[in-house]
Scaffold this active site. Structure first.
Site, short mmCIF file in Angstrom:
data_model
loop_
_atom_site.label_atom_id
_atom_site.label_comp_id
_atom_site.label_asym_id
_atom_site.label_seq_id
_atom_site.Cartn_x
_atom_site.Cartn_y
_atom_site.Cartn_z
N ASN A 17 -21.21 -14.41 -18.13
CA ASN A 17 -20.90 -15.60 -17.34
C ASN A 17 -22.17 -16.36 -16.74
OD1 ASN A 17 -20.15 -17.32 -15.03
ND2 ASN A 17 -19.71 -15.89 -13.82
N TRP A 18 -22.61 -17.49 -17.56
CA TRP A 18 -23.90 -18.06 -17.25
C TRP A 18 -23.85 -18.68 -15.93
CZ3 TRP A 18 -25.07 -20.60 -22.79
CH2 TRP A 18 -25.47 -19.56 -23.41
N LYS A 19 -22.90 -18.75 -15.31
CA LYS A 19 -22.74 -19.50 -13.95
C LYS A 19 -23.44 -20.96 -14.15
CE LYS A 19 -22.28 -15.26 -11.80
NZ LYS A 19 -22.39 -14.56 -10.53
N GLY B 75 -24.21 -10.24 -8.09
CA GLY B 75 -25.54 -10.69 -7.92
C GLY B 75 -26.13 -9.83 -6.61
N GLU C 107 -16.64 -16.65 -6.64
CA GLU C 107 -17.70 -17.85 -6.20
C GLU C 107 -16.59 -18.89 -6.22
OE1 GLU C 107 -20.70 -17.33 -8.95
OE2 GLU C 107 -21.42 -15.45 -7.96
N GLY D 144 -22.96 -11.36 -15.25
CA GLY D 144 -23.59 -12.55 -14.78
C GLY D 144 -25.24 -12.62 -15.10
N GLY D 145 -26.09 -12.10 -14.06
CA GLY D 145 -27.60 -12.10 -14.24
C GLY D 145 -28.09 -11.83 -15.39
N GLU E 132 -13.81 -7.41 -9.88
CA GLU E 132 -15.17 -7.75 -9.56
C GLU E 132 -15.15 -7.65 -8.12
OE1 GLU E 132 -17.53 -10.45 -12.33
OE2 GLU E 132 -16.61 -11.65 -11.24
N HIS F 89 -12.74 -16.56 -10.26
CA HIS F 89 -13.86 -15.87 -9.72
C HIS F 89 -14.24 -16.04 -8.22
CE1 HIS F 89 -18.22 -15.09 -9.47
NE2 HIS F 89 -18.14 -14.34 -11.00
N SER G 236 -23.18 -6.99 -11.09
CA SER G 236 -24.45 -6.14 -11.11
C SER G 236 -24.45 -4.99 -12.29
CB SER G 236 -25.02 -5.44 -9.91
OG SER G 236 -25.04 -6.41 -8.82
P1 PGA Z 1 -23.69 -10.37 -11.78
O1 PGA Z 1 -22.52 -11.44 -11.51
O2 PGA Z 1 -23.44 -9.73 -13.04
O3 PGA Z 1 -24.69 -11.54 -11.77
O4 PGA Z 1 -23.45 -9.61 -10.45
C1 PGA Z 1 -21.16 -11.25 -12.27
C2 PGA Z 1 -20.18 -12.34 -12.04
O5 PGA Z 1 -20.14 -12.89 -10.96
O6 PGA Z 1 -19.33 -12.27 -13.02
#
Ligand code: PGA
Length: 256
Positions: free
Chosen positions: A12-14, A174, A98, A234-235, A168, A96, A213
């Site tokens: 997930n590159w956001k 994050g 977010e 994500g990150g 999640e 998600h 994470s």
């Molecule tokens: P993260 O994000 O790996 O940066 O914690 C995961 C996600 O939001 O899908």
């Protein structure tokens, strides 16, 4: 009953990375897909998707981070599911945290988006998970159980083959504080039990991913858990070496 669920590693590159840099990152991943490899789904921002056809040839799958719950028409700023399938997307992320925090005023949008995505033939990576406050109240199982029964209310058992669940926990996204593999495993077992109450035996085949994470430091122990079928990253998916190590952690586990 033993079930062979596919292993899935999703990126997930956001809202990161310029469109012109997207294929460079994919090239740096340098994955070798073999028979024992996990399936890898990339979720770039909308603006990058049309430039990433070459990723499909390399063996990656493409997904979108969002979709509209409306049919094509006068909805300024929205992206219809048909636009995604036309660009060779096979997957879409729905629910998600977010996105939930930006849509909190609208009721039922998660289930409606899931319905639209299923109608278009997309695989839905449906995200659920509790906040820190909910976990501190020890209400995480009730919370996630309610999310599942509400958000999946428009998904009949016959379409579960298009569903992937991503657990999640919001407090892990994050933050660098991942759920322990045991905490994640326990919740995945709960999710599977809840799905079997809702749908019966067929729910044993639904892949359940963990997200929050994920890094090369925790990927192997997460991969060893029997009910963790993959990860939503994500990150760490923006760091090619890190992401390759996560991918390798899930290699060869598909047959277990
Ligand atoms: P993260 O994000 O790996 O940066 O914690 C995961 C996600 O939001 O899908």
């Amino acid at each position: 009953m033993s079930v062979n669920r596919p292993k899935i590693v999703a990126a997930n590159w956001k809202m990161n990375l310029l469109p012109s840099d997207a294929m460079d990152l994919v090239a740096q991943y340098d994955f070798k897909f073999g028979e024992d490899a996990a399936e890898v789904v990339l979720f770039p921002p909308f603006t990058h998707i049309s430039m990433m056809k070459a990723a499909l040839q390399l063996g990656f799958k493409l997904g979108a981070q969002n979709c509209s719950l409306e049919q094509m028409g006068a909805f300024t700023g929205e992206i219809a599911v048909e636009m995604l399938t036309d660009l060779n997307c096979s997957h879409v992320l729905v629910g998600h945290s977010e996105a939930r925090s930006r849509n909190s005023h609208e009721n039922g949008w998660v289930s409606k988006k899931i319905r639209r995505a299923l109608d278009a033939g997309l695989h839905v990576v449906y995200c659920c998970g509790e906040s820190l406050e909910t976990r501190l109240r020890e209400a995480e199982y009730t919370w996630v159980g309610n999310q599942l029964s509400g958000d999946l209310s428009l998904v009949p058992a016959g379409e579960l083959g298009q569903l992937i669940i991503a657990y999640e926990p919001i407090w892990a996204i994050g933050t660098g504080k991942n759920a322990s593999p045991e905490q994640a495993q326990e919740m995945h077992v709960f999710i599977r039990k809840k799905m079997s109450e809702l749908y019966g035996q067929v729910s044993a085949e639904i892949p359940i991913l963990y997200g929050g994470s994920v890094s090369s430091a925790n990927a192997l122990t997460l991969a060893e858990m029997p009910d963790i079928d993959g990860v939503l990253v994500g990150g760490s998916s923006l760091k090619p070496i890190e992401f390759r190590m996560i991918f390798e952690a899930f290699r060869g586990l598909s047959e277990q």
